[in-house]
Design an enzyme around this catalytic site. Structure first.
Site, PDB file in Angstrom:
ATOM      1  N   THR A   1       0.857  -1.192   0.000  1.00 51.15           N
ATOM      2  CA  THR A   1       0.000   0.000   0.000  1.00 51.15           C
ATOM      3  C   THR A   1       0.891   1.240   0.000  1.00 51.15           C
ATOM      4  OG1 THR A   1      -1.945   0.999   1.056  1.00 51.15           O
ATOM      5  CG2 THR A   1      -0.255   0.158   2.538  1.00 51.15           C
ATOM      6  N   ASN A   2       0.334   2.400   0.264  1.00 53.81           N
ATOM      7  CA  ASN A   2       1.154   3.615   0.358  1.00 53.81           C
ATOM      8  C   ASN A   2       0.708   4.435   1.569  1.00 53.81           C
ATOM      9  OD1 ASN A   2      -1.001   5.463  -0.470  1.00 53.81           O
ATOM     10  ND2 ASN A   2      -0.831   4.417  -2.433  1.00 53.81           N
TER      11      ASN A   2
END
Ligand code: CTP
Length: 421
Positions: free
Chosen positions: A223-224
């Site tokens: 993810t980020n």
């Protein structure tokens, strides 16, 4: 380094445009939920509204006028025989932008339905020419009673807006339908009400927010750092402008704005499918989400065990995800919808050039570019610094602003573009 406390101050001091300077009459009637109304009065005041509180005699048994006066900084009214101002009820009712009765007891609802005017709140309600919201609070049995339901039907037919009640545990110890909505929800109701007639009234707007997650195995994902703050602020700003808003939110997006239709997604593929489905007939798409660009080529069905790997390395092969905005561009060519599309560009260097290239390649009307490495901008902070480009070049270079203010400005530009179509 970013000094979060300085930016937090900026945010907490910030009024909410749609409520700023608005005259709100808050009527409080005798229910234990009264204590929550102090918080509502406080939230409204902090949002920039002028809050005039009227307490009934029964409400004064649960809370004091001083409690409200302390948070609003304004006089609190209780007595219709206090004749300092002989037409106070007319004055309060006529100058108000909205009147909200929270909590509204079964007794007050019955009196309102019949047109009784034996206390200052009822007098003011009869004299008011502004929209009226009621937030019922009572025991479940009282709420379900045929008399209460008939009264509610009468009031709704007259245009009174019903907010709640919610289900849950009540003062009696029983559970059921009858709890007053939470102050944040009532604030949301007032925002929706005051947004009526705004620049996006009658428009259907789609907003994506947050990161996406691409699973590696059942317990791990890529993810980020996005928390969705800017996307949520855009959704709220569109609601405040009167739009019907569908919010397509990835994980980690908390505090979803009241009144938005929420679609939760996890992966880029899911977000893409939701965006394409919602783009159908939409006026505007704000693609604010920080979409994952790569995903594992395969997702392991069972947890990948260290013992499964003989050497020190685990190799995960990644493939590109669907570029949602490119898919939207194709759809738009075929259908004409969404009418206006705005993308975001998170860059770490050469922001204007990369942003402009994305605007062209993704067929956008606008791109909001932010250098995520700049102080006070980017992920997980409450402020942002945006360069907004349109097809003809720079639309606005914004200073450091709260994400709410950035959102308001962006929404105004898109509203104007829609009007010019
Ligand atoms: N976006 C998208 N689909 C993707 C990736 C991004 O629709 N798979 C959208 C984002 O929501 C944003 C815009 O495209 O509105 C630009 O996103 P950004 O991550 O800055 O650009 P990328 O297309 O991912 O390009 P790069 O990784 O080269 O910066």
């Amino acid at each position: 380094m970013t000094t979060t406390s300085a930016f937090a101050t900026l945010l907490s001091m910030e009024p909410i445009t749609v409520l700023q300077g608005k005259q709100i009459v808050l009527g409080v009637t005798g229910s234990i939920a009264c204590y929550k109304s102090i918080d509502l009065a406080s939230k409204l005041t902090q949002a920039g509204a002028h809050v005039d509180v009227i307490l009934t005699e029964s409400a004064c048994r649960f809370v004091t006028p001083l409690s409200f006066r302390s948070v609003t900084g304004r006089p609190v009214y209780t007595d219709m025989w206090d004749l300092d101002d002989h037409v106070r009820h007319v004055g309060l009712g006529e100058s108000a932008d909205a009147l909200i009765i929270a909590p509204a007891t079964a007794n007050t609802l019955a009196k309102m339905a019949t047109g009784f005017a034996d206390n200052l709140l009822l007098l003011t309600t009869l004299a008011a020419r502004c929209p009226v919201i009621i937030a019922p609070a009572m025991d479940g049995g009282m709420w379900e009673h045929a008399a209460t339901q008939a009264n509610i039907t009468t009031l709704r037919k007259r245009g009174v807006i019903q907010a709640g009640p919610a289900a849950g545990r009540m003062a009696s110890g029983l559970s059921g339908l009858g709890r007053m909505l939470e102050p944040a929800e009532l604030l949301g109701e007032l925002r929706l009400l005051l947004a009526r007639g705004g620049k996006l009234t009658g428009r259907r707007v789609v907003v994506s927010a947050g990161p996406t997650r691409e699973p590696i195995d059942p317990v791990r994902f890529i993810t980020n750092r996005s928390t969705g703050k800017q996307g949520l602020a855009v959704a709220q700003a569109a609601l405040d402008a009167g739009a019907e808003v569908t919010l397509i939110a990835g994980p980690a997006c908390e505090q979803v704005p009241y009144g938005a239709k929420l679609i939760r997604v996890q992966t880029t593929q899911e977000m893409g499918e939701a965006v394409l489905a919602q783009a159908e007939g939409a006026d505007a798409l704000f693609m604010v989400a920080a979409v994952a660009d790569f995903k594992p080529r395969t997702t392991a069905e069972r947890k990948i065990k260290k013992s499964d790997n003989a050497d020190e390395y685990l190799r995960i092969e990644l493939e590109k995800t669907l570029d949602i905005l490119v898919a939207v561009k194709d759809k738009r060519k075929a259908t004409g919808f969404p009418k206006v599309v705005l993308g975001f560009a998170a860059e770490t260097h050469d922001a204007a050039n990369y942003g402009n290239e994305k605007l062209q390649r993704k067929g956008l009307d606008f791109i909001a570019i932010n250098d995520v490495t700049a102080e006070g901008a980017g992920f997980a902070v409450d402020t942002n610094r945006i360069l907004l480009l349109g097809t003809d070049g720079v639309v606005e270079e914004m200073p450091l602003l709260s994400k709410a203010e950035v959102a308001e400005r962006i929404v105004q530009h898109v509203a104007r573009a829609l009007d010019e179509l």
